[in-house]
Scaffold this motif. Structure first.
Motif, PDB file in Angstrom:
ATOM      1  N   LYS A  72      -7.848   7.557  13.540  1.00 10.79           N
ATOM      2  CA  LYS A  72      -6.780   6.670  13.048  1.00 10.79           C
ATOM      3  C   LYS A  72      -7.230   5.912  11.796  1.00 10.79           C
ATOM      4  CE  LYS A  72      -4.398   6.099  17.431  1.00 10.79           C
ATOM      5  NZ  LYS A  72      -3.972   5.174  18.477  1.00 10.79           N
ATOM      6  N   THR A  73      -8.476   5.456  11.793  1.00 12.27           N
ATOM      7  CA  THR A  73      -8.994   4.768  10.606  1.00 12.27           C
ATOM      8  C   THR A  73      -9.099   5.744   9.445  1.00 12.27           C
ATOM      9  OG1 THR A  73     -10.210   3.206  11.999  1.00 12.27           O
ATOM     10  CG2 THR A  73     -10.899   3.371   9.705  1.00 12.27           C
ATOM     11  N   PHE A  74      -9.582   6.949   9.721  1.00 14.92           N
ATOM     12  CA  PHE A  74      -9.690   7.988   8.692  1.00 14.92           C
ATOM     13  C   PHE A  74      -8.321   8.275   8.073  1.00 14.92           C
ATOM     14  CE2 PHE A  74      -9.716  12.652   7.751  1.00 14.92           C
ATOM     15  CZ  PHE A  74     -10.562  12.613   6.655  1.00 14.92           C
ATOM     16  N   ALA A  75      -7.303   8.475   8.915  1.00 10.00           N
ATOM     17  CA  ALA A  75      -5.949   8.757   8.416  1.00 10.00           C
ATOM     18  C   ALA A  75      -5.393   7.566   7.643  1.00 10.00           C
ATOM     19  CB  ALA A  75      -5.028   9.113   9.582  1.00 10.00           C
ATOM     20  N   ALA A  76      -5.673   6.352   8.113  1.00 10.43           N
ATOM     21  CA  ALA A  76      -5.174   5.156   7.423  1.00 10.43           C
ATOM     22  C   ALA A  76      -5.821   5.006   6.048  1.00 10.43           C
ATOM     23  CB  ALA A  76      -5.427   3.920   8.277  1.00 10.43           C
ATOM     24  N   ALA A 121      -7.165 -11.856  -6.284  1.00  9.46           N
ATOM     25  CA  ALA A 121      -6.750 -11.530  -4.920  1.00  9.46           C
ATOM     26  C   ALA A 121      -5.282 -11.878  -4.733  1.00  9.46           C
ATOM     27  CB  ALA A 121      -7.599 -12.303  -3.915  1.00  9.46           C
ATOM     28  N   GLY A 122      -4.616 -11.086  -3.919  1.00 10.30           N
ATOM     29  CA  GLY A 122      -3.214 -11.331  -3.620  1.00 10.30           C
ATOM     30  C   GLY A 122      -2.271 -10.658  -4.592  1.00 10.30           C
ATOM     31  N   THR A 123      -2.786 -10.064  -5.651  1.00  9.55           N
ATOM     32  CA  THR A 123      -1.956  -9.371  -6.620  1.00  9.55           C
ATOM     33  C   THR A 123      -1.507  -8.043  -6.028  1.00  9.55           C
ATOM     34  OG1 THR A 123      -3.275 -10.316  -8.393  1.00  9.55           O
ATOM     35  CG2 THR A 123      -1.857  -8.463  -8.972  1.00  9.55           C
ATOM     36  N   ARG A 124      -0.234  -7.760  -6.102  1.00 12.23           N
ATOM     37  CA  ARG A 124       0.267  -6.482  -5.592  1.00 12.23           C
ATOM     38  C   ARG A 124       0.035  -5.395  -6.618  1.00 12.23           C
ATOM     39  NH1 ARG A 124       4.510  -6.835  -1.228  1.00 12.23           N
ATOM     40  NH2 ARG A 124       4.987  -4.764  -1.958  1.00 12.23           N
ATOM     41  N   LEU A 125      -0.130  -4.189  -6.131  1.00 10.70           N
ATOM     42  CA  LEU A 125      -0.472  -3.083  -7.004  1.00 10.70           C
ATOM     43  C   LEU A 125       0.714  -2.377  -7.623  1.00 10.70           C
ATOM     44  CD1 LEU A 125      -3.240  -1.546  -4.764  1.00 10.70           C
ATOM     45  CD2 LEU A 125      -3.565  -2.755  -6.885  1.00 10.70           C
ATOM     46  N   ASP A 126       1.919  -2.628  -7.145  1.00 13.94           N
ATOM     47  CA  ASP A 126       3.050  -1.869  -7.703  1.00 13.94           C
ATOM     48  C   ASP A 126       3.857  -2.698  -8.681  1.00 13.94           C
ATOM     49  OD1 ASP A 126       4.907  -2.020  -4.576  1.00 13.94           O
ATOM     50  OD2 ASP A 126       4.272  -3.601  -5.885  1.00 13.94           O
ATOM     51  N   ASP A 168      -4.624  -5.841   6.105  1.00 13.13           N
ATOM     52  CA  ASP A 168      -4.003  -6.925   5.338  1.00 13.13           C
ATOM     53  C   ASP A 168      -3.078  -6.357   4.267  1.00 13.13           C
ATOM     54  OD1 ASP A 168      -3.824  -9.827   4.741  1.00 13.13           O
ATOM     55  OD2 ASP A 168      -4.664  -9.180   2.817  1.00 13.13           O
ATOM     56  N   VAL A 169      -3.541  -5.344   3.553  1.00 20.42           N
ATOM     57  CA  VAL A 169      -2.705  -4.713   2.528  1.00 20.42           C
ATOM     58  C   VAL A 169      -1.520  -3.999   3.189  1.00 20.42           C
ATOM     59  CG1 VAL A 169      -2.650  -2.967   0.702  1.00 20.42           C
ATOM     60  CG2 VAL A 169      -4.619  -4.488   0.909  1.00 20.42           C
ATOM     61  N   SER A 170      -1.768  -3.312   4.290  1.00 17.55           N
ATOM     62  CA  SER A 170      -0.683  -2.599   4.983  1.00 17.55           C
ATOM     63  C   SER A 170       0.414  -3.553   5.413  1.00 17.55           C
ATOM     64  CB  SER A 170      -1.240  -1.855   6.207  1.00 17.55           C
ATOM     65  OG  SER A 170      -2.121  -0.829   5.806  1.00 17.55           O
ATOM     66  N   ASN A 173      -3.790   7.382  -1.015  1.00 17.16           N
ATOM     67  CA  ASN A 173      -2.615   8.029  -1.601  1.00 17.16           C
ATOM     68  C   ASN A 173      -1.640   7.012  -2.162  1.00 17.16           C
ATOM     69  OD1 ASN A 173      -3.037  10.848  -1.406  1.00 17.16           O
ATOM     70  ND2 ASN A 173      -2.669  10.743   0.796  1.00 17.16           N
ATOM     71  N   ARG A 174      -1.501   5.911  -1.502  1.00 17.48           N
ATOM     72  CA  ARG A 174      -0.556   4.873  -1.950  1.00 17.48           C
ATOM     73  C   ARG A 174      -1.030   4.200  -3.232  1.00 17.48           C
ATOM     74  NH1 ARG A 174       4.084   2.021  -1.389  1.00 17.48           N
ATOM     75  NH2 ARG A 174       3.854  -0.196  -1.674  1.00 17.48           N
ATOM     76  N   PHE A 175      -2.318   3.952  -3.351  1.00 21.53           N
ATOM     77  CA  PHE A 175      -2.783   3.082  -4.416  1.00 21.53           C
ATOM     78  C   PHE A 175      -3.497   3.736  -5.578  1.00 21.53           C
ATOM     79  CE2 PHE A 175      -2.372   0.204  -0.773  1.00 21.53           C
ATOM     80  CZ  PHE A 175      -1.397  -0.611  -1.300  1.00 21.53           C
ATOM     81  N   TRP A 176      -4.208   4.820  -5.389  1.00 25.39           N
ATOM     82  CA  TRP A 176      -4.923   5.329  -6.554  1.00 25.39           C
ATOM     83  C   TRP A 176      -5.111   6.833  -6.604  1.00 25.39           C
ATOM     84  CZ3 TRP A 176      -9.362   8.030  -5.767  1.00 25.39           C
ATOM     85  CH2 TRP A 176     -10.059   7.805  -4.586  1.00 25.39           C
ATOM     86  N   ALA A 177      -4.946   7.540  -5.522  1.00 28.05           N
ATOM     87  CA  ALA A 177      -5.201   8.983  -5.552  1.00 28.05           C
ATOM     88  C   ALA A 177      -4.133   9.713  -6.363  1.00 28.05           C
ATOM     89  CB  ALA A 177      -5.246   9.534  -4.131  1.00 28.05           C
ATOM     90  N   THR A 178      -4.576  10.721  -7.096  1.00 27.87           N
ATOM     91  CA  THR A 178      -3.671  11.576  -7.855  1.00 27.87           C
ATOM     92  C   THR A 178      -4.016  13.018  -7.514  1.00 27.87           C
ATOM     93  OG1 THR A 178      -5.164  11.786  -9.751  1.00 27.87           O
ATOM     94  CG2 THR A 178      -3.627   9.908  -9.760  1.00 27.87           C
TER      95      THR A 178
END
Length: 141
Positions: A75-79, A136-141, A56-58, A85-90
């Motif tokens: 595939k799930t692991f990579a996703a 819910a529905g709030t975008r992270l960027d 849903d987020v993708s 990486n997109r949302f919180w990893a630093t």
């Protein structure tokens, strides 16, 4: 005659109590929900929740999706790693591809509100604090 009435009254009261108890509780994530990822038990319901909420987020960001088959695979692991990486990893807390409390919180918060937040997937994904979820529905960027 009186015995039948009392029995029916007792059954009716019992059913009513169960119905009220089932709807009056607060929605919270299961505190002991297992992590999802390589080396974990990977309940099929939990894996499906990861796949569905992540998809849903993708879709919101025009990113590729994975099959929602409830099976943990490469595939799930990579996703999941891409999602992290997109949302919180630093650099200090890199993506590990494991759905723990932080990733679970993001998935429950920003994925499909019908299944996330206080609904079905709350029972299967770890989350540190169910009361801290953003809208819910709030975008992270």
């Amino acid at each position: 005659m009186m015995k039948k009435f009392v029995t029916r009254l007792g059954l009716t009261a019992g059913v009513a109590a169960l119905a009220l108890g089932g709807v009056s509780g607060t929605a919270q994530a299961t505190p002991g929900a297992a992590y999802v990822g390589p080396g974990y038990p990977n309940n099929p319901h939990a894996v499906w929740c990861v796949q569905h909420l992540m998809n849903d987020v993708s879709r919101q960001y025009g990113q590729p999706t994975v099959d929602e088959d409830g099976v943990w695979g490469p595939k799930t692991f990579a996703a999941v790693k891409t999602f992290q990486n997109r949302f919180w990893a630093t650099s200090s807390n890199g993506a590990d591809g494991i759905v723990g409390p932080t990733t679970g919180e993001y998935l429950l918060s920003y994925g499909d509100a019908y299944y996330g937040r206080g609904n079905y997937c709350f029972w299967y994904l770890p989350s540190p604090d169910a009361t801290f979820l953003p809208v819910a529905g709030t975008r992270l960027d």
